[in-house]
Write a protein that holds these residues in place. Structure first.
Motif, mmCIF file in Angstrom:
data_model
loop_
_atom_site.group_PDB
_atom_site.id
_atom_site.type_symbol
_atom_site.label_atom_id
_atom_site.label_comp_id
_atom_site.label_asym_id
_atom_site.label_seq_id
_atom_site.Cartn_x
_atom_site.Cartn_y
_atom_site.Cartn_z
ATOM 1 N N LEU A 72 35.527 -29.808 -130.357
ATOM 2 C CA LEU A 72 35.462 -30.762 -131.461
ATOM 3 C C LEU A 72 36.573 -31.802 -131.414
ATOM 4 O O LEU A 72 36.311 -32.981 -131.633
ATOM 5 C CB LEU A 72 35.492 -30.032 -132.811
ATOM 6 N N LYS A 93 27.716 -29.433 -132.752
ATOM 7 C CA LYS A 93 28.124 -29.609 -134.142
ATOM 8 C C LYS A 93 29.454 -28.899 -134.346
ATOM 9 O O LYS A 93 29.736 -27.944 -133.627
ATOM 10 C CB LYS A 93 27.052 -29.092 -135.094
ATOM 11 N N PRO A 94 30.254 -29.331 -135.247
ATOM 12 C CA PRO A 94 30.106 -30.525 -136.059
ATOM 13 C C PRO A 94 30.329 -31.787 -135.232
ATOM 14 O O PRO A 94 31.035 -31.769 -134.231
ATOM 15 C CB PRO A 94 31.179 -30.380 -137.140
ATOM 16 N N ASN A 97 35.295 -35.000 -137.066
ATOM 17 C CA ASN A 97 36.145 -34.441 -138.123
ATOM 18 C C ASN A 97 35.984 -35.148 -139.457
ATOM 19 O O ASN A 97 36.508 -34.669 -140.456
ATOM 20 C CB ASN A 97 37.622 -34.515 -137.698
ATOM 21 N N SER A 102 32.061 -40.466 -137.870
ATOM 22 C CA SER A 102 30.630 -40.380 -137.560
ATOM 23 C C SER A 102 29.942 -41.715 -137.797
ATOM 24 O O SER A 102 29.110 -42.152 -136.997
ATOM 25 C CB SER A 102 29.965 -39.300 -138.417
ATOM 26 N N VAL A 118 23.395 -34.602 -131.495
ATOM 27 C CA VAL A 118 24.217 -33.501 -131.975
ATOM 28 C C VAL A 118 23.408 -32.229 -131.773
ATOM 29 O O VAL A 118 22.315 -32.080 -132.322
ATOM 30 C CB VAL A 118 24.580 -33.660 -133.464
ATOM 31 N N HIS A 120 22.651 -28.374 -132.281
ATOM 32 C CA HIS A 120 22.889 -27.292 -133.227
ATOM 33 C C HIS A 120 22.718 -26.005 -132.458
ATOM 34 O O HIS A 120 21.729 -25.837 -131.750
ATOM 35 C CB HIS A 120 21.936 -27.395 -134.405
#
Length: 127
Positions: A72, A93-94, A97, A102, A118, A120
């Motif tokens: 991340l 994901k995420p 921060n 984003s 993204v 998952h």
């Protein structure tokens, strides 16, 4: 065919590397890993893929059309650099921060005509 570079061969990177390396529509060209122990493990598992420790190689290599990123704390800067160098990006994901990071991605991706996806957990898992 998508020619791909993956950043990181750590915890989740192993899954990404394995799955992308087994797709017929994808050619995994590079894994960028700065941990020597992880780099050595990967080199022995997939000798046909270049293992490098310099992210610039992936970013400036013309034949690489996509980058998959971990962890991340690398997502924001890495994706920004990738877009600026004409790459599409997949991150776990995420996404980032913060909402503002984003939002900036969405705007930059649109401006550059590039995609970011993204993932998952387990949604693109190939069983």
């Amino acid at each position: 065919m998508i020619k791909l570079g993956i950043v990181g061969f750590g915890y989740w990177g192993k899954s990404l590397v394995t799955n992308f390396n087994n797709l017929s529509s994808c050619e995994l060209k590079y894994v960028c890993e700065n941990n020597p122990s992880n780099a050595k493990k990967y080199s022995s598992l997939c000798p046909n893929v270049n293992v490098v420790d310099n992210l610039k190689i992936l970013m400036y290599e013309k034949e690489i059309t996509g980058i998959a990123a971990n962890p991340l704390d690398t997502h924001y800067n890495l994706t920004k650099i990738a877009f600026e160098n004409g790459k599409n990006v997949l991150v776990e994901k995420p996404l980032t921060n913060s909402f503002n990071e984003s939002k900036e991605w969405v705007e930059l991706g649109k401006k550059k005509g590039k995609l970011f996806i993204v993932d998952h957990t387990f949604c693109i898992q190939i069983l």
